[in-house]
Design an enzyme around this catalytic site. Structure first.
Site, PDB file in Angstrom:
ATOM      1  N   GLU A   1      48.551   0.186  63.218  1.00  0.00           N
ATOM      2  CA  GLU A   1      49.578  -0.979  63.156  1.00  0.00           C
ATOM      3  C   GLU A   1      51.025  -0.397  62.838  1.00  0.00           C
ATOM      4  OE1 GLU A   1      48.190  -4.136  60.682  1.00  0.00           O
ATOM      5  OE2 GLU A   1      48.400  -2.943  58.998  1.00  0.00           O
TER       6      GLU A   1
ATOM      7  N   ASP B   1      56.230  -5.824  54.716  1.00  0.00           N
ATOM      8  CA  ASP B   1      56.422  -5.305  56.065  1.00  0.00           C
ATOM      9  C   ASP B   1      58.005  -5.312  56.361  1.00  0.00           C
ATOM     10  OD1 ASP B   1      53.494  -5.806  56.249  1.00  0.00           O
ATOM     11  OD2 ASP B   1      54.163  -7.671  57.017  1.00  0.00           O
TER      12      ASP B   1
END
Length: 349
Positions: free
Chosen positions: A250, A42
Site C-alpha cells: 500500500e 498517512d
C-alpha cells in the site's frame, strides 16, 4: 521541536493524546510528532505558495475491534496541517472535509492526497461506498487548507485506496493507488474487474501490483484506463507474494529527482518503506532499497517533498499513544547518495 497553533478545536472529544499515552521513556525517537492535539497518520505533504501543507488521515478511537482488514481505522474527517518550514510552528486548520458531507460515502475515510491546478486545490480520498467497496473521490477548494466540497460521485473507474497524485514536468497529472488486504486491491484483476470472492495471493503467486492512471485536465476523471504498474527486482523479475519485504502492499508515492521517477511504497506486513526507480511515469520500476525501516506501530505510510533545496520524508508512528490506530505524523530530512540512491532512515532506537 514543534509548537502548534490551532485554528479550530478538534471536532471529537476523544482525540486528545492525553487520553491514551504510550510509555516511550526508554525509546529514542529521530523526530517528534508535528501535533499532539489530534492523532494523525498517512501524511501527504506538498508545497503550495511557499508553505508546506500536510494532508493526513485523522485517527480517532471509535471502539471498532481490530482485525486484518483494518476495520479499526474508522476515520470520519480530514484536518489539514501547515508550516512555513520544517521545524517551525505547525497550524492545524481544523476540519477540511467530513464524511457526512460526501454524498456517496459509507465508512472509513482513509489516506488522502492533494494537488493544485486550474486555480483550484483538489483533495483526493478513498472511502467505502454504500456497498462497502472502496472508491476514490475528489473534493475542491479555493484555498489549500479548505474547507473542501466533495463531488457528488467517486471518480469513475476508481477503486481501492491510497491515492497519490503526481504532477510531471510537462504538466500532466497521474494517480497512483492501491492497497491489499483491507484495501481490497486483491479483489480487482488486471482488467479492472471486481470479484468479492478473491482473497490474498498465495506465497508462490505473483504479488499484486499497484495501479496508475492519467487524470483529465480538470483532475476529476481518469483520462485512460487504469493500468498495473510493473515493479521488479534488479533482474527484471516480478516479485512473488513471499517476497513481502520488497513487494507492494500500500501507500504509493511518486516523486522525481535528477530526471528519474521514484516510486515508493509500504510493504505492509513487513513494515518497510521501499523505493524503486524508472524512466517513465508508467514504469517499469526497479527495486532499489529501503527508505524507512519499520517504525513503532503496525502501519507505515509516507510522503517525500522538497523545500528550499532540502528533501524531507513525512511519516508516522505511535509514539503518543502506543496504539496502532492512534498514530502521529512526523518529519525528517531525506538524503541522497551521489548515485541517486536514498540513505535508509531509522526512526527509533
Amino acid at each position: 521541536m514543534y509548537s502548534i497553533t490551532s485554528c479550530q478545536e478538534s471536532s471529537s472529544g476523544n482525540n486528545s493524546s492525553k487520553a491514551e499515552k504510550a510509555d516511550s521513556s526508554k525509546k529514542t525517537y529521530l523526530s517528534q510528532p508535528l501535533v499532539n492535539n489530534i492523532y494523525t497518520a498517512d501524511p501527504s505533504a506538498h508545497v503550495f505558495n511557499g508553505r508546506i501543507y500536510v494532508y493526513p488521515s485523522h485517527d480517532t478511537a471509535t471502539g471498532i475491534p481490530e482485525d486484518d482488514l483494518g476495520s479499526h481505522f474508522d476515520m470520519r474527517d480530514f484536518h489539514v496541517l501547515s508550516m512555513d518550514s520544517v521545524g517551525g510552528k505547525v497550524t492545524d486548520h481544523g476540519v477540511a472535509l467530513d464524511i457526512k458531507n460526501i454524498p456517496w460515502a459509507g465508512r472509513q475515510l482513509w489516506a488522502p492526497d492533494a494537488a493544485f491546478a486550474n486555480n483550484t486545490y483538489y483533495l483526493f480520498f478513498p472511502v467505502k461506498d454504500k456497498q462497502d467497496i472502496f472508491r476514490i473521490g475528489v473534493a475542491t477548494s479555493k484555498t489549500p487548507e479548505g474547507p473542501f466540497v466533495a463531488a457528488p460521485n467517486p471518480i469513475k473507474g476508481s477503486y481501492s485506496i491510497d491515492p497519490c497524485v503526481f504532477k510531471d514536468d510537462d504538466g500532466k497529472f497521474y494517480m497512483y493507488f492501491g492497497g491489499i488486504w483491507g484495501g481490497q486491491l486483491q479483489r480487482w484483476n488486471s482488467n479492472n474487474q471486481y470479484d468479492s470472492t478473491k482473497g490474498n495471493r498465495g506465497a508462490e503467486e505473483l504479488a499484486i501490483l499497484p495501479r496508475v492512471a492519467p487524470l483529465t485536465s480538470d483532475l476529476q476523471n481518469f483520462a485512460a484506463p487504469v493500468k498495473e504498474l510493473k515493479l521488479t527486482d534488479e533482474k527484471g523479475n516480478l516479485f512473488k507474494e513471499k517476497d513481502n519485504s520488497k513487494r507492494f502492499f500500500e501507500a504509493s508515492w511518486m516523486h522525481k529527482y535528477n530526471g528519474k521517477y521514484y516510486f515508493s511504497y509500504s510493504t505492509g506486513d513487513t513494515h518497510n518503506i521501499c523505493y524503486a526507480t524508472g524512466d517513465s511515469p508508467y514504469g517499469p520500476f526497479t527495486y532499489r532499497g529501503v527508505i524507512l525501516n519499520p517504525v513503532e506501530g503496525w502501519t507505515s505510510h509516507h510522503s517525500i517533498v522538497e523545500k528550499d533545496g532540502k528533501w524531507y520524508l513525512f511519516y508516522h508512528d505511535v509514539q503518543l499513544s502506543g496504539k496502532t490506530y492512534l498514530r502521529n505524523v512526523k518529519v525528517t530530512e531525506l538524503h541522497y547518495n551521489s548515485d541517486g540512491t536514498i540513505q535508509t532512515i531509522n526512526a527509533v532506537k
